[in-house]
Scaffold this active site. Structure first.
Site, PDB file in Angstrom:
ATOM      1  N   GLU A 134      61.290  51.076  50.450  1.00 20.21           N
ATOM      2  CA  GLU A 134      62.145  50.386  51.265  1.00 20.21           C
ATOM      3  C   GLU A 134      63.199  49.678  50.509  1.00 20.21           C
ATOM      4  OE1 GLU A 134      60.177  47.727  53.879  1.00 20.21           O
ATOM      5  OE2 GLU A 134      61.672  47.275  55.065  1.00 20.21           O
ATOM      6  N   LYS A 164      66.500  50.593  60.470  1.00 18.75           N
ATOM      7  CA  LYS A 164      64.898  49.917  60.747  1.00 18.75           C
ATOM      8  C   LYS A 164      65.173  49.366  62.451  1.00 18.75           C
ATOM      9  CE  LYS A 164      61.523  47.160  58.602  1.00 18.75           C
ATOM     10  NZ  LYS A 164      61.063  46.573  57.415  1.00 18.75           N
ATOM     11  N   CYS A 204      58.547  50.241  56.819  1.00 17.07           N
ATOM     12  CA  CYS A 204      57.544  49.145  56.813  1.00 17.07           C
ATOM     13  C   CYS A 204      56.968  48.505  57.997  1.00 17.07           C
ATOM     14  CB  CYS A 204      58.294  48.319  55.881  1.00 17.07           C
ATOM     15  SG  CYS A 204      56.614  47.056  55.274  1.00 17.07           S
ATOM     16  N   PRO A 247      49.288  25.657  28.075  1.00 14.17           N
ATOM     17  CA  PRO A 247      48.625  24.475  27.672  1.00 14.17           C
ATOM     18  C   PRO A 247      47.060  24.841  28.112  1.00 14.17           C
ATOM     19  CG  PRO A 247      50.536  23.883  29.126  1.00 14.17           C
ATOM     20  CD  PRO A 247      50.245  25.345  29.131  1.00 14.17           C
ATOM     21  N   SER A 266      43.388  23.213  28.612  1.00 16.88           N
ATOM     22  CA  SER A 266      42.548  21.896  28.636  1.00 16.88           C
ATOM     23  C   SER A 266      41.311  21.730  28.544  1.00 16.88           C
ATOM     24  CB  SER A 266      43.017  21.318  30.207  1.00 16.88           C
ATOM     25  OG  SER A 266      42.295  22.084  30.913  1.00 16.88           O
ATOM     26  N   GLY A 267      40.634  23.072  28.118  1.00 17.76           N
ATOM     27  CA  GLY A 267      39.325  23.213  28.062  1.00 17.76           C
ATOM     28  C   GLY A 267      38.616  23.520  29.240  1.00 17.76           C
ATOM     29  N   GLY A 268      39.577  23.303  30.512  1.00 17.06           N
ATOM     30  CA  GLY A 268      39.009  23.558  31.922  1.00 17.06           C
ATOM     31  C   GLY A 268      39.341  24.997  32.056  1.00 17.06           C
ATOM     32  N   ASP A 287      40.806  26.362  34.984  1.00 14.73           N
ATOM     33  CA  ASP A 287      42.100  26.797  35.286  1.00 14.73           C
ATOM     34  C   ASP A 287      42.936  27.327  34.229  1.00 14.73           C
ATOM     35  OD1 ASP A 287      41.304  26.312  37.975  1.00 14.73           O
ATOM     36  OD2 ASP A 287      41.882  24.192  37.873  1.00 14.73           O
TER      37      ASP A 287
HETATM   38  C1  LIG Z   1      54.645  51.340  57.240  1.00 13.47           C
HETATM   39  O1  LIG Z   1      53.590  51.012  56.365  1.00 13.47           O
HETATM   40  C2  LIG Z   1      53.607  49.571  56.340  1.00 13.47           C
HETATM   41  C3  LIG Z   1      52.467  48.890  55.419  1.00 13.47           C
HETATM   42  O2  LIG Z   1      53.038  48.609  54.407  1.00 13.47           O
HETATM   43  C4  LIG Z   1      53.309  49.239  57.788  1.00 13.47           C
HETATM   44  O3  LIG Z   1      53.023  47.621  58.021  1.00 13.47           O
HETATM   45  C5  LIG Z   1      54.128  49.606  58.845  1.00 13.47           C
HETATM   46  O4  LIG Z   1      53.841  49.486  60.082  1.00 13.47           O
HETATM   47  C6  LIG Z   1      54.431  51.190  58.499  1.00 13.47           C
HETATM   48  N1  LIG Z   1      55.243  51.782  59.416  1.00 13.47           N
HETATM   49  C7  LIG Z   1      55.346  52.645  60.280  1.00 13.47           C
HETATM   50  C8  LIG Z   1      56.315  52.875  61.403  1.00 13.47           C
HETATM   51  O5  LIG Z   1      54.186  53.165  60.244  1.00 13.47           O
END
Ligand SMILES: *[C@@H]1O[C@H](CO)[C@@H](O)[C@H](O)[C@H]1NC(C)=O
Ligand SMILES: *[C@@H]1O[C@H](CO)[C@@H](O)[C@H](O)[C@H]1NC(C)=O
Ligand SMILES: *[C@@H]1O[C@H](CO)[C@@H](O)[C@H](O)[C@H]1NC(C)=O
Ligand SMILES: CC(=O)N[C@H]1CO[C@H](CO)[C@@H](O)[C@@H]1O
Length: 721
Positions: free
Chosen positions: A46, A115, A176, A359, A361-363, A365
């Site tokens: 995309e 889209k 997407c 940094p 810290s020894g912890g 994270d």
């Molecule tokens: C395309 O893929 C995405 C996942 O990344 C999904 O959410 C979306 O619905 C898909 N679109 C279609 C039109 O299938």
């Protein structure tokens, strides 16, 4: 009658928002590779031309202009001929901006498809920049800008929702978010005869989210049959998200090709040879016919005479249909190691800086942050060994202590060149154990380690108070007030931030790195701490980038435990065995500061509270009602009320800290990052006297009365409801 074996390609590209040249290069390279693999249709991610995360740049005319200029380059590039291209870019039509696909062949645009369903939740704000195309199955004439008119040999091309029809099949494009909508376009396009669908995506990584995505994508063609090409962006394109590739090709709900989820290849092309007859056979076998015939959804078809499956290739016996494969998943531990490692590499090489500084810290994270940098070094050295030219070029540019053009041999060696660790102790507060743990870890991963004490700076700063006001503040354990205690603690913590940046800026000079340069400072606050506000604003939690900022403690521990063996770093075990502590208070014989006791919550509880707040979308009252059940085995209703209130109290008074939270790699759907993801106020009215807390009290009273009554009546432990 043409053939029916079709080779198609779905590409994952590591695009970078507004990197026009780089984006163009990667697109052209992907087309070249798709053609080399015999593909006749290529789909990319995309908004691949501009980069997905250009965000408010989608309000600038420049972005639309440059997108079209890059498109013109691709259209006129002869190496991009003889294949149908499905490209992603932003386009304005009648002064309205759309997120579009351009379908083209041999320099001619066949269709521009805007889209229809925009992603506008959580990390996505597409409606801020684009309008959805609201005319399903309709097209209009798009007036081409002059630079494209010459190439097209026409002034207009169709713009809207239509299908492309070739002599042998018919295909449609979706983008997407459309896949995630209940009534996805695939359904009606499929009912109207489309056999191949392309889906261009910019879908980001979250721990263990791939499974959901794969299910959705497979579902799209399991019901109605078809070939599905899913192309996803990969890498870090200039924001907090890591896009996790995994481009896929699916036939009738089964995966036949899957790209990598995490890798340092900037261009990845997944191809498969699919049999259209399989789609036709599948469709004749499912109960689709009646709906297809009665479906009102009729699409305009844009004709092209380019065959996806030319007849002559039918006799090419080297051409075989791709077999079904099982989807490949990574464990939580591997995902953290790989996603955060790859993200850090993209960030470093694109920032042009000399390396990282963390940094220690020894912890656990900061240990996790350092281990992730080591993971990055492992991934990079692996790619160097495999001969990845881009990675080799980048390593030569970043790591140059051994001289220009000399590559490091091991991850530790690379680590030593691009990663410094620093332990900033206080003679009176730091334990010998944390100091030693930090040093051992640095040795194991090879980082350039510095061990220093900040006592002098701290004492000088404290003297400012004493000399100016005549007042000598004390820690709580030495009889000081709350205010004195907090002043001294935060002072120490903030000195560490200044010191970290100071060394980050000078180390490459003191070490004699050719060209000098600065190190990016890494932060290590985990998601639970941020949520609870258990951090000092502008202390070491302030940094350039935080690889673990939205990963929770239990996942971090799993990751470290895994790395003990997988990275062969035995000393990591000691971090797991230690009690987490901030070490900001003097150690006395009866008092050692411990995080979980200090916070009033275990980290696991914070994870639950964080999820309920963001994902389940509960306020204080709703959360109490929920937890009274969920936690009934461990806590009484009164204790649950207390915990819920305490959480919201601290959450509210500390929310201001989120406004300056260090940008972190997004890894969890309950990240409290209010700069992009979790938009909330940062000055709340006091919660203790709030309406919702009073409602909790009233509800608690009611529950307790009911329980008492039931106990009296039945003599058994009562249920709460
Ligand atoms: C395309 O893929 C995405 C996942 O990344 C999904 O959410 C979306 O619905 C898909 N679109 C279609 C039109 O299938
Ligand atoms: C505080 O006063 C002492 C004693 O006069 C002096 O030595 C020190 O330099 C002063 N420190 C600061 C930070 O003003
Ligand atoms: C001192 O202040 C810090 C920072 O607010 C706090 O975490 C700690 O619990 C305090 N110490 C005591 C003994 O109250
Ligand atoms: C930038 C742009 O697309 N401008 C257009 C706005 O709409 C008018 C009328 O359709 C066009 O003439 C402009 O070119």
């Amino acid at each position: 009658m043409g053939g029916h074996l079709v080779t198609v390609a779905a590409c994952s590209l590591n695009q970078w928002a507004l990197d026009w040249e780089g984006n163009l290069e990667r697109i052209v390279e992907s087309i070249r590779r798709a053609k080399a693999a015999g593909a006749r249709l290529r789909v990319g991610p995309e908004l691949e031309i501009s980069g997905y995360m250009a965000q408010d740049h989608f309000k600038e005319q420049d972005t639309f202009l440059h997108s079209l200029e890059v498109l013109a380059r691709i259209l006129t590039d002869k190496s991009c001929y003889d294949i149908i291209l499905d490209l992603g870019l932003p386009i304005q039509h009648r002064n309205v901006s759309y997120n579009c696909r351009v379908i083209c062949y041999n320099s001619k645009i066949l269709l521009i498809r805007p889209k229809q369903f925009l992603a506008s939740d959580l990390n996505y704000r597409e409606q801020r920049w684009f309008l959805p195309w609201s005319k399903p199955r309709q097209t209009e004439d798009y007036h081409l800008p002059r630079m494209l008119q010459k190439i097209q040999g026409a002034t207009h091309v169709p713009f809207g929702d239509a299908l492309i029809s070739s002599p042998d099949t018919c295909f449609g494009a979706e983008t997407c978010e459309e896949l995630f909508t209940p009534n996805a376009p695939t359904i009606s396009m499929g009912l109207d005869g489309a056999e191949v669908f392309t889906n261009s995506s910019a879908s980001h990584w979250e721990i263990q989210k791939l499974d959901t995505r794969i299910k959705l994508i497979c579902e799209a063609t399991r019901k109605s049959g078809g070939v599905y090409l899913y192309a996803n962006q990969k890498g870090g394109d200039g924001d907090r998200l890591y896009f996790d590739g995994c481009s896929m090709i699916i036939v009738n709900g089964d995966i036949v090709a899957q790209g990598s989820q995490f890798s340092l290849d900037d261009v990845e092309v997944v191809t498969a040879t699919v049999d259209l007859e399989e789609v036709r056979a599948y469709r004749s076998g499912i109960s689709r016919g009646y709906q297809a015939v009665t479906s009102l959804a009729k699409y305009q078809r844009i004709q092209t005479d380019f065959e996806l499956s030319p007849e002559e290739e039918e006799f090419d016996i080297t051409k075989r249909r791709s077999a079904v494969i099982q989807p490949r998943y990574h464990s939580v531990e591997e995902e953290i190691a790989l996603a955060a490692g790859c993200y850090l590499w993209d960030y470093l090489r694109r920032s042009g800086q000399a390396g990282y500084l963390a940094p220690l810290s020894g912890g656990i994270d900061s240990c996790a942050t350092a281990t992730i940098v080591f993971s990055m070094c492992r991934i990079v050295m692996q790619a160097v060994k495999e001969g990845n030219p881009q990675v080799i070029e980048d390593v030569k540019r970043v790591a140059k202590y051994k001289g220009e053009n000399v590559l490091p041999d091991t991850p530790q060696e690379l680590c030593n060149q691009i990663f410094s660790t620093i332990y900033m102790g206080m003679a009176t507060m730091s334990s010998a154990e944390t100091r030693k743990r930090a040093k051992d870890l640095a040795e194991a991963i090879g980082s350039y380690h510095i061990d220093l004490n900040i006592d002098d700076v701290y004492n000088a700063q404290k003297a400012l108070i004493v000399n100016t006001t005549g007042f000598d503040p004390q820690f709580k354990v030495h009889g000081g007030s709350y205010q004195e205690n907090i002043t001294l603690q935060c002072l120490q913590a903030r000195i560490r931030m200044v010191t970290a940046y100071e060394f980050g800026q000078i180390l490459s000079t003191t070490r004699g790195r050719p060209g000098g340069g600065s190190l990016l400072v890494l932060g290590s606050a985990n998601v639970g701490e941020s949520l609870r506000g258990y951090l000092t604003k502008y202390d070491c939690s302030s940094a350039d980038i935080n690889p673990i900022g939205s990963i929770d403690k239990s996942d971090l521990k799993r990751f470290i435990k895994w790395a003990v063996k997988d990275f062969d770093i035995p000393c990591l075990q000691e971090f797991l065995d230690a009690t987490p502590t901030a070490e900001l208070e003097p150690i006395t014989s009866e008092y050692v500061q411990a995080d979980e006791a200090d916070m009033g919550f275990t980290y696991d509880e914070l994870t639950v509270l964080g999820r309920l707040r963001k994902e389940v979308k509960l306020g204080p009252f709703g959360m109490f009602q929920r937890l009274v059940h969920d936690w009934s085995a461990d806590y009484t209703p009164a204790q649950v009320a207390e915990k819920t209130k305490r959480f919201h109290h601290f959450y509210a008074i500390n929310r201001h800290k989120m406004t300056t939270l260090t940008p972190s790699l997004h890894a969890q759907p309950y990240s409290p990052d209010d700069n992009r993801f979790d938009l909330r106020p940062f000055l709340y009215p006091p919660f203790w006297k709030s309406w919702s807390f009073k409602r909790i009290d009233a509800e608690l009273e009611r529950i307790e009365a009911t329980m008492a009554k039931k106990k009296k009546d039945g003599g058994v432990e009562a249920e709460i409801d």
